[in-house]
Structure formats: C-alpha cells, structure tokens
Design a protein around this motif. Structure first.
Motif, PDB file in Angstrom:
ATOM      1  N   ASP A   1      13.461  27.063   6.381  1.00 31.16           N
ATOM      2  CA  ASP A   1      12.645  26.674   7.542  1.00 31.16           C
ATOM      3  C   ASP A   1      12.961  27.637   8.692  1.00 31.16           C
ATOM      4  N   GLY A   2      11.941  27.919   9.482  1.00 33.85           N
ATOM      5  CA  GLY A   2      12.154  28.785  10.649  1.00 33.85           C
ATOM      6  C   GLY A   2      12.985  28.109  11.724  1.00 33.85           C
ATOM      7  N   LYS A   3      13.025  26.774  11.658  1.00 37.02           N
ATOM      8  CA  LYS A   3      13.756  26.021  12.690  1.00 37.02           C
ATOM      9  C   LYS A   3      15.199  25.824  12.256  1.00 37.02           C
ATOM     10  N   PRO A   4      16.166  26.182  13.105  1.00 36.97           N
ATOM     11  CA  PRO A   4      17.565  25.975  12.718  1.00 36.97           C
ATOM     12  C   PRO A   4      17.926  24.488  12.692  1.00 36.97           C
ATOM     13  N   VAL A   5      18.865  24.125  11.851  1.00 35.43           N
ATOM     14  CA  VAL A   5      19.288  22.729  11.704  1.00 35.43           C
ATOM     15  C   VAL A   5      19.618  22.114  13.066  1.00 35.43           C
ATOM     16  N   ASP A   6      20.268  22.881  13.942  1.00 34.41           N
ATOM     17  CA  ASP A   6      20.686  22.340  15.238  1.00 34.41           C
ATOM     18  C   ASP A   6      19.513  21.975  16.137  1.00 34.41           C
ATOM     19  N   ALA A   7      18.323  22.450  15.822  1.00 36.11           N
ATOM     20  CA  ALA A   7      17.161  22.144  16.661  1.00 36.11           C
ATOM     21  C   ALA A   7      16.470  20.842  16.243  1.00 36.11           C
ATOM     22  N   TYR A   8      16.930  20.217  15.170  1.00 36.30           N
ATOM     23  CA  TYR A   8      16.310  18.965  14.706  1.00 36.30           C
ATOM     24  C   TYR A   8      16.892  17.763  15.432  1.00 36.30           C
ATOM     25  N   ASP A   9      16.064  16.722  15.649  1.00 37.65           N
ATOM     26  CA  ASP A   9      16.623  15.485  16.206  1.00 37.65           C
ATOM     27  C   ASP A   9      17.524  14.809  15.171  1.00 37.65           C
ATOM     28  N   ILE A  10      17.332  15.114  13.908  1.00 36.70           N
ATOM     29  CA  ILE A  10      18.201  14.544  12.861  1.00 36.70           C
ATOM     30  C   ILE A  10      19.274  15.560  12.438  1.00 36.70           C
ATOM     31  N   ARG A  11      19.747  16.362  13.430  1.00 35.88           N
ATOM     32  CA  ARG A  11      20.712  17.422  13.067  1.00 35.88           C
ATOM     33  C   ARG A  11      21.992  16.848  12.449  1.00 35.88           C
ATOM     34  N   GLU A  12      22.428  15.669  12.945  1.00 39.75           N
ATOM     35  CA  GLU A  12      23.697  15.112  12.423  1.00 39.75           C
ATOM     36  C   GLU A  12      23.589  14.803  10.927  1.00 39.75           C
ATOM     37  N   PRO A  13      22.575  14.013  10.502  1.00 38.00           N
ATOM     38  CA  PRO A  13      22.463  13.778   9.062  1.00 38.00           C
ATOM     39  C   PRO A  13      22.202  15.057   8.264  1.00 38.00           C
ATOM     40  N   LEU A  14      21.489  16.015   8.869  1.00 35.58           N
ATOM     41  CA  LEU A  14      21.263  17.273   8.138  1.00 35.58           C
ATOM     42  C   LEU A  14      22.595  17.995   7.935  1.00 35.58           C
ATOM     43  N   ARG A  15      23.418  18.006   8.992  1.00 40.44           N
ATOM     44  CA  ARG A  15      24.742  18.642   8.858  1.00 40.44           C
ATOM     45  C   ARG A  15      25.558  17.930   7.784  1.00 40.44           C
ATOM     46  N   ALA A  16      25.358  16.603   7.701  1.00 41.78           N
ATOM     47  CA  ALA A  16      26.145  15.820   6.736  1.00 41.78           C
ATOM     48  C   ALA A  16      25.795  16.162   5.282  1.00 41.78           C
TER      49      ALA A  16
END
Ligand SMILES: C[S@@+](CC[C@H](N)C(=O)[O-])C[C@H]1O[C@@H](n2cnc3c(N)ncnc32)[C@H](O)[C@@H]1O
Length: 302
Positions: A96-111
C-alpha cells in the motif's frame, strides 16, 4: 474444494445475518482481542459486513491445500485477518502507498507486523499506469473477446447511491434503466471503451498514487516471490486493472484471486475483471457476495 469455516468467524457471520445488534457484539469481540482500537469505533458498526466479507475471502484461502504465499494489494482491516488467521508458515505481503503509521488502526496493524510484511509504496509507475490506459477502444480485453466479457457483465452492474462515476457518466439510478445505459457508455461498435476516456478526471486523479519511476513496491515483492497461492485485489480504483496484468500470471493453478468492490458504478476497481473471470475458461468463480454494496468475488485458477 472442501470448505471449513474458522468457527469464531462463522459465529459472527451468522449472528450478523440473523441478529440486528450482532455487529456491535462483533466489534466488542474485536476490541477485546485488541484488533480494533479506534476511538469511537461503535460508530463504524456499519462497516462490519464488509469486514466479514473480507473474512469470507480469507477463509477460502485457508481452505486451500497449501497456503505458502499471499499477496494483498491494499492494506487495512483485511491485513488483520490475514495476519491473525493464516497458518504460521504462510508468507504474507501487503502493499500500500500509505504507511502503517498513517492508519487509524496502526496499533493492530503493528501487532500483526510479525506475520504480515507491509511493503509501503506505489504498485505502479506512471508509465505503467498510462500504458495500460492507452485510450483505445478494444475488441479484446486481457486475452478474451470483449463480446464474452459483455455477456458476463450483468451481475456486476448495480445501482449505487452517490456514486461519482454514475454522476460523471449520467447513469440512471433506476435498476431497469441502468444496465442498458451502462452498456451504451462502455461499448462502441462492439469494442470496450477505455475507462480513462470515459472517466478522465478520476482517472487522472488516481495517477498521483503512481511512482515517477521504478522499481515500485510491487516490483520488490514480485522479485522475491515467484508464485502466489492467493492474491487479494483491493487497491486503487484505477490501479487494480494494471496490477492484475502484473500479478495474475503468478497465481498458481488451484490458487485464488479475491476481489473486493465488484460493482459498477459504485466502483470501477474490479467489475471488468470479475466479468472477465466469469467468462474465462481458465478460472472458476467459487463465490460472489451480493449482500454488501461493495461485494466480493473469489475465483480459482484452473
Ligand atoms: C480500499 S483501500 C484498502 C482497504 C483494505 N483492504 C482494508 O481492508 O481496509 C485501498 C488502498 O489502496 C491504496 N492505493 C491506491 N492506489 C495505490 C497505488 N497505486 N499504489 C499503492 N497503494 C495504492 C490506498 O492507499 C488505500 O489504502
């Protein structure tokens, strides 16, 4: 192909269909497992049927005889499902062009980042994007005669509320009038008009997601993974068609293509691909969701 459900998801799926307040229960369940950590998440309960459709797609992949490598184009909630449900040894790439940190669900994505390789960057160069949309009307589309695709387009045309594509093409909202109007806009002299000519403004706007030059994030994945057991297509509205030309040949026989947003004019993302696969002797359509405005289609390569 035999088909087993992940039991927890089946429970939620049935509950969601049968009990009007069950979506809230699913969200509470997700919150408990720390998968959904957004502020004000209760307001998003209407998105739950979409999440469950993603779950159906992932479940099909879990039922394959082997699931070594998965490619997801378009990260987000679906990545959480791949990351949580795929077997330990499965390699999962999510571009995805959008980095994980730019998502509102960044915490679960990091998990789930230890399970899902998030590859940040464009899937296409501008040149690839423009080369695919060459403005020409085609008698053949991605290897099949356009007449065959046209015959299978019906199930992927549905009235949509507040669609910018419907507005741009002046399409009627009435379902009886929609199909002939879509046919008249899409086809000329038996050929398929290029979407860039039909919808120049949104097409031009989507070009901004492309890289000035390669290699792209997708090139990196394609260099690393020879074949895919499943590819989930849920990226840009106009980028998905050229992404298909770069990736579909890598789906192994017996492997799956999973498409989200399969209805036109709500979306232009995958409706042509879905009609193409429905018409193709090389693919079997295993599942077609008609219960959500976005829809989902799962097809298996013969
Ligand atoms: C519909 S969303 C993906 C939703 C996701 N599957 C989920 O479950 O939430 C589409 C994504 O495609 C990305 N995108 C669009 N065009 C792109 C391109 N050319 N290259 C990379 N990412 C792109 C956008 O950043 C956006 O996050």
């Amino acid at each position: 192909m035999s088909f087993d459900w992940n039991r927890k998801l089946l429970k939620y799926h049935l509950a969601s269909a049968l009990r009007p307040d069950a979506n809230t229960a699913l969200l509470q369940g997700l919150a408990k497992t720390a998968l959904d950590t957004r502020a004000g998440r209760a307001n998003d309960r209407y998105n739950v049927p979409v999440f469950l459709q993603y779950a159906v797609g992932v479940n099909f992949a879990l039922n394959l005889d082997r699931l070594d490598t998965v490619l997801e184009l378009g990260s987000g909630y679906s990545s959480l499902l791949w990351g949580t449900l795929a077997p330990e040894g499965t390699r999962i790439f999510s571009v995805d062009g959008k980095p994980v940190d730019a998502y509102d669900i960044r915490e679960p994505l990091r998990a789930v980042a230890h399970r899902v390789r998030f590859v940040t960057g464009p899937t296409l160069t501008r040149e690839q994007y423009r080369a695919f949309y060459d403005g020409q009307t085609r008698a053949e589309f991605l290897g099949l005669p356009v007449a065959a695709l046209r015959e299978h387009l019906g199930p992927f045309v549905r009235p949509a509320q507040r669609s910018p594509y419907a507005a741009a093409l002046d399409l009627p909202a009435d379902s009886g009038a929609l199909a002939p109007a879509v046919d008249a806009r899409l086809f000329e002299g038996g050929g398929l008009r290029c979407l860039s000519r039909l919808l120049p403004q949104p097409w031009e706007a989507d070009a901004r997601f492309c890289a000035p030059q390669g290699p792209t994030a997708l090139d990196g994945v394609l260099a690393e993974a020879e074949t895919f057991d499943a590819v989930f297509y849920d990226c840009g509205e106009f980028s998905t068609l050229p992404e298909w030309t770069l990736t579909s040949g890598r789906i192994r026989p017996g492997g799956l293509a999973v498409f989200h947003d399969v209805y036109f004019p709500k979306s232009v993302k995958t409706f042509l691909l879905c009609a193409l696969l429905a018409a193709s002797p090389d693919w079997d359509v295993l599942y077609h969701d008609t219960t959500t405005p976005q829809g989902l289609l799962v097809a298996r390569r013969r």
